[in-house]
Scaffold this motif. Sequence first.
Motif, short mmCIF file in Angstrom:
data_model
loop_
_atom_site.label_atom_id
_atom_site.label_comp_id
_atom_site.label_asym_id
_atom_site.label_seq_id
_atom_site.Cartn_x
_atom_site.Cartn_y
_atom_site.Cartn_z
N ILE A 26 12.17 38.72 27.07
CA ILE A 26 12.04 40.11 26.63
C ILE A 26 12.95 41.01 27.47
O ILE A 26 13.65 41.88 26.94
CB ILE A 26 10.57 40.58 26.70
N THR A 27 12.97 40.78 28.77
CA THR A 27 13.85 41.56 29.65
C THR A 27 15.31 41.33 29.28
O THR A 27 16.10 42.28 29.22
CB THR A 27 13.61 41.17 31.13
N ALA A 28 15.66 40.08 29.00
CA ALA A 28 17.04 39.78 28.60
C ALA A 28 17.40 40.46 27.28
O ALA A 28 18.51 41.00 27.13
CB ALA A 28 17.23 38.26 28.48
N ALA A 33 20.49 44.53 24.62
CA ALA A 33 20.52 45.64 23.66
C ALA A 33 21.13 46.89 24.30
O ALA A 33 21.94 47.58 23.67
CB ALA A 33 19.11 45.93 23.15
N LEU A 34 20.75 47.17 25.53
CA LEU A 34 21.31 48.35 26.21
C LEU A 34 22.81 48.20 26.46
O LEU A 34 23.58 49.13 26.25
CB LEU A 34 20.57 48.59 27.53
N ILE A 35 23.22 47.01 26.89
CA ILE A 35 24.64 46.76 27.14
C ILE A 35 25.43 46.84 25.83
O ILE A 35 26.49 47.48 25.77
CB ILE A 35 24.84 45.38 27.81
N ILE A 79 20.86 48.35 16.50
CA ILE A 79 20.67 47.46 17.65
C ILE A 79 19.23 47.53 18.15
O ILE A 79 18.61 46.50 18.44
CB ILE A 79 21.67 47.81 18.77
N TYR A 80 18.66 48.73 18.25
CA TYR A 80 17.30 48.86 18.76
C TYR A 80 16.27 48.25 17.80
O TYR A 80 15.28 47.67 18.25
CB TYR A 80 16.97 50.32 19.05
N LEU A 81 16.50 48.36 16.50
CA LEU A 81 15.58 47.73 15.55
C LEU A 81 15.63 46.21 15.65
O LEU A 81 14.59 45.54 15.63
CB LEU A 81 15.91 48.16 14.12
N ILE A 82 16.83 45.66 15.80
CA ILE A 82 16.95 44.21 15.95
C ILE A 82 16.29 43.75 17.25
O ILE A 82 15.55 42.75 17.27
CB ILE A 82 18.44 43.78 15.89
N ILE A 87 11.78 41.14 20.18
CA ILE A 87 10.69 41.23 21.17
C ILE A 87 9.36 40.88 20.51
O ILE A 87 8.55 40.14 21.08
CB ILE A 87 10.66 42.63 21.81
N LEU A 88 9.11 41.41 19.32
CA LEU A 88 7.87 41.06 18.61
C LEU A 88 7.80 39.56 18.35
O LEU A 88 6.74 38.94 18.47
CB LEU A 88 7.78 41.83 17.30
N SER A 89 8.93 38.98 18.01
CA SER A 89 8.99 37.54 17.77
C SER A 89 8.67 36.76 19.05
O SER A 89 7.97 35.75 19.00
CB SER A 89 10.37 37.18 17.25
N GLU A 90 9.16 37.22 20.18
CA GLU A 90 8.87 36.57 21.46
C GLU A 90 7.40 36.68 21.84
O GLU A 90 6.86 35.82 22.51
CB GLU A 90 9.73 37.15 22.59
N LEU A 91 6.77 37.75 21.42
CA LEU A 91 5.34 37.94 21.70
C LEU A 91 4.47 37.19 20.69
O LEU A 91 3.26 37.40 20.65
CB LEU A 91 5.00 39.43 21.69
#
Length: 183
Positions: A26-28, A33-35, A79-82, A87-91
């Motif tokens: 999630i952090t990655a 996404a920010l980069i 990018i933020y939606l993807i 993240i939801l998928s990882e959770l």
Amino acid sequence: MNLHFLDSIETLAYRLGTSMSTLFKITAIIVIALILTNLLRRTINLFSYEIAKKSSGRDAETRVNTLGRVFRYIASVTIYLIAFMLILSELKINIAPILGAAGIVGVAIGFGAQSLVKDYVGGLFILIEDQIRQGDTVKIEGYEGTVEEITLRYVRLRDYDGFVHYVPNGQIRIVTNMGRDFS
């Protein structure tokens, strides 16, 4: 009893390792996404700067800045939606129902906001094609006057009597520009 205790510790260690792996992923995702957003914004800014440098006049620079702002916004939201979906998928949250509901809501909003979308698309093409500029004398949909402002949503026009008209870009079909080239 002792085996049960060891199984509990082993299960706890496995869950802790899995949650650390998920937290790392999630952090990655957030960092990437920010980069990526920052990189795309800089690329769009550089591209806008190059186009503005080659174009002449203040109006062209304003048009390029407006288009740059639109593309930066679209890139960031995408990018933020993807990233959010990843993240939801990882959770371990099933995103298929969310995507299905988003599709239905998108269609409903699309029908409801059809004129708004039409205005924005029309404004985008007016800016890209450079049909009118601020300060031009034009005739748009029966209104004649000087263009005071062009946005993605509307054209603000001041007629010769001093009245201000806001013409939505989606309603603009024919533009007579009396302030260009041979006038």
